[in-house]
Design a protein around this motif. Structure first.
Motif, PDB file in Angstrom:
ATOM      1  N   VAL A 120       0.841  -1.210   0.000  1.00 23.66           N
ATOM      2  CA  VAL A 120       0.000   0.000   0.000  1.00 23.66           C
ATOM      3  C   VAL A 120       0.870   1.252   0.000  1.00 23.66           C
ATOM      4  CG1 VAL A 120      -1.768   1.252   1.283  1.00 23.66           C
ATOM      5  CG2 VAL A 120      -1.838  -1.238   1.179  1.00 23.66           C
ATOM      6  N   LEU A 121       2.009   1.192   0.655  1.00 24.39           N
ATOM      7  CA  LEU A 121       2.917   2.335   0.701  1.00 24.39           C
ATOM      8  C   LEU A 121       3.418   2.681  -0.698  1.00 24.39           C
ATOM      9  CD1 LEU A 121       4.413   4.316   2.563  1.00 24.39           C
ATOM     10  CD2 LEU A 121       6.260   2.631   2.710  1.00 24.39           C
ATOM     11  N   SER A 124       0.586   4.197  -2.743  1.00 25.38           N
ATOM     12  CA  SER A 124       0.289   5.569  -2.312  1.00 25.38           C
ATOM     13  C   SER A 124       1.344   6.542  -2.821  1.00 25.38           C
ATOM     14  CB  SER A 124       0.208   5.619  -0.782  1.00 25.38           C
ATOM     15  OG  SER A 124      -0.792   4.750  -0.288  1.00 25.38           O
ATOM     16  N   TYR A 125       2.611   6.142  -2.757  1.00 20.32           N
ATOM     17  CA  TYR A 125       3.672   6.995  -3.295  1.00 20.32           C
ATOM     18  C   TYR A 125       3.531   7.164  -4.803  1.00 20.32           C
ATOM     19  CZ  TYR A 125       6.616   7.879   0.759  1.00 20.32           C
ATOM     20  OH  TYR A 125       7.118   8.350   1.951  1.00 20.32           O
ATOM     21  N   ALA A 126       3.022   6.147  -5.491  1.00 17.51           N
ATOM     22  CA  ALA A 126       2.800   6.265  -6.934  1.00 17.51           C
ATOM     23  C   ALA A 126       1.791   7.366  -7.236  1.00 17.51           C
ATOM     24  CB  ALA A 126       2.326   4.929  -7.498  1.00 17.51           C
ATOM     25  N   TRP A 127       0.750   7.474  -6.415  1.00 20.19           N
ATOM     26  CA  TRP A 127      -0.229   8.542  -6.617  1.00 20.19           C
ATOM     27  C   TRP A 127       0.359   9.909  -6.292  1.00 20.19           C
ATOM     28  CZ3 TRP A 127      -4.279   8.393  -9.483  1.00 20.19           C
ATOM     29  CH2 TRP A 127      -4.941   7.191  -9.691  1.00 20.19           C
ATOM     30  N   VAL A 128       1.278   9.957  -5.336  1.00 20.54           N
ATOM     31  CA  VAL A 128       1.965  11.225  -5.057  1.00 20.54           C
ATOM     32  C   VAL A 128       2.768  11.662  -6.273  1.00 20.54           C
ATOM     33  CG1 VAL A 128       3.715  12.343  -3.628  1.00 20.54           C
ATOM     34  CG2 VAL A 128       2.038  10.811  -2.571  1.00 20.54           C
ATOM     35  N   ILE A 230      -2.226   4.982   5.952  1.00 22.08           N
ATOM     36  CA  ILE A 230      -1.074   5.363   5.133  1.00 22.08           C
ATOM     37  C   ILE A 230      -1.485   6.259   3.981  1.00 22.08           C
ATOM     38  CG2 ILE A 230       0.749   4.456   3.641  1.00 22.08           C
ATOM     39  CD1 ILE A 230       0.853   1.992   5.369  1.00 22.08           C
ATOM     40  N   THR A 231      -2.476   5.844   3.221  1.00 23.25           N
ATOM     41  CA  THR A 231      -2.862   6.601   2.017  1.00 23.25           C
ATOM     42  C   THR A 231      -3.365   8.000   2.342  1.00 23.25           C
ATOM     43  OG1 THR A 231      -3.374   4.525   0.874  1.00 23.25           O
ATOM     44  CG2 THR A 231      -4.288   6.548  -0.045  1.00 23.25           C
TER      45      THR A 231
END
Length: 292
Positions: A120-121, A124-128, A230-231
């Motif tokens: 999930v981390l 989530s970083y991919a969306w950032v 996290i997200t």
């Protein structure tokens, strides 16, 4: 020739005859102990900690401060929106997977499972990376002339909903796919032979029989969305605080463990309430379907 006595037909509880009550208790004891130690005891300690001092002060504080009530309502609203978005986007995918041949269905299932196996981390970083000011989406919008400058896509409530929907959608697709895959094709074929069009056959046959999968996926998505940490923390930032973020702030920054326990207990109560409502809705749905 003597006739042997006929043995009674086996029942699904016949295996219980081979074990004494003491043996049955001994077989079940490890599972019960693991459940008590790993789940029941921590939850009871959490609830007891929320009543620290023997008063309801921590619960009064939750509902006395508008910030905490706003965070609680925002968490429930985001969870509902993410669940609905996952359903609207995931149902067509599950329906298509159920109609594909076995080989293509396996390939489509792999496309669903691979993101699920990714951390999930990382997702989530991919969306950032995608939504940041100089990210891929903003560059594409500027280069195509859609916008004159980069938009604020990251650290918004919309970004949180988008990222959470992407993360939780496999939990919606897989139960619906299982329900649709188990649906005999003869039912839809019979409806078509009786004069129903494709839309009518879907609404009258496929959709009602897929409701157990829909409710199972909705419960999983909603419960997981309520406790997401996290997200929202990475994609939403400080401006998009949900209950999990608030609880983490109370435990790691302010070290107010009794108040964090009260927040967790309220969130747990809301989760159980919605699960019961989902179960009640599913039972009503089965009753209505049995009428027709």
């Amino acid at each position: 020739m003597t006739n042997a006595p006929l043995s009674p037909p086996p029942s699904r509880f016949s295996s219980a005859r081979f074990y004494s009550p003491a043996a049955s208790i001994g077989l079940a004891a490890p599972l019960v102990a693991a459940l008590v130690i790993g789940f029941l005891y921590p939850v009871l300690r959490l609830v007891a900690l929320s009543f620290s001092g023997g008063t309801l002060d921590h619960y009064r504080r939750i509902f006395a401060e508008p910030l905490h009530v706003d965070v609680l309502l925002s968490t429930v609203l985001v969870a509902l929106v993410v669940t609905v978005a996952s359903l609207l986007l995931g149902f067509p995918v599950a329906y298509l997977m159920a109609r594909l041949s076995k080989g293509l269905a396996m390939a489509a299932a792999a496309c669903v499972f691979i993101p699920l196996w990714t951390s999930v981390l990382i997702r989530s970083y991919a969306w950032v990376v995608l939504l940041q000011r100089n990210g891929i989406v903003n560059k594409l919008l500027v280069e195509t002339g859609v916008t004159e400058g980069p938009l604020k896509l990251i650290y918004t409530q919309g970004a949180v909903i988008l990222a959470m929907t992407h993360v939780l959608m496999p939990f919606m697709i897989l139960p619906i796919y299982s329900a649709l895959r188990a649906l005999p094709a003869d039912y839809v074929r019979a409806a078509r032979n009786l004069g129903a069009g494709p839309l009518r056959a879907f609404v009258a046959v496929t959709l009602p029989l897929s409701l157990p999968g829909v409710f199972a996926g909705s419960v999983m998505c909603f419960v997981l969305a309520l406790g997401f940490y996290i997200t929202p923390a990475l994609v939403g930032g400080p401006s998009s605080m949900l209950m999990a973020t608030l609880i983490g702030q109370q435990t790691t920054v302010l070290l107010d463990w009794p108040f964090a326990a009260a927040l967790s207990t309220v969130l747990l109560a809301i989760t159980l309430l919605f699960v019961l409502l989902f179960r009640k809705t599913l039972s009503l749905s089965k009753g209505l379907n049995s009428v027709y």
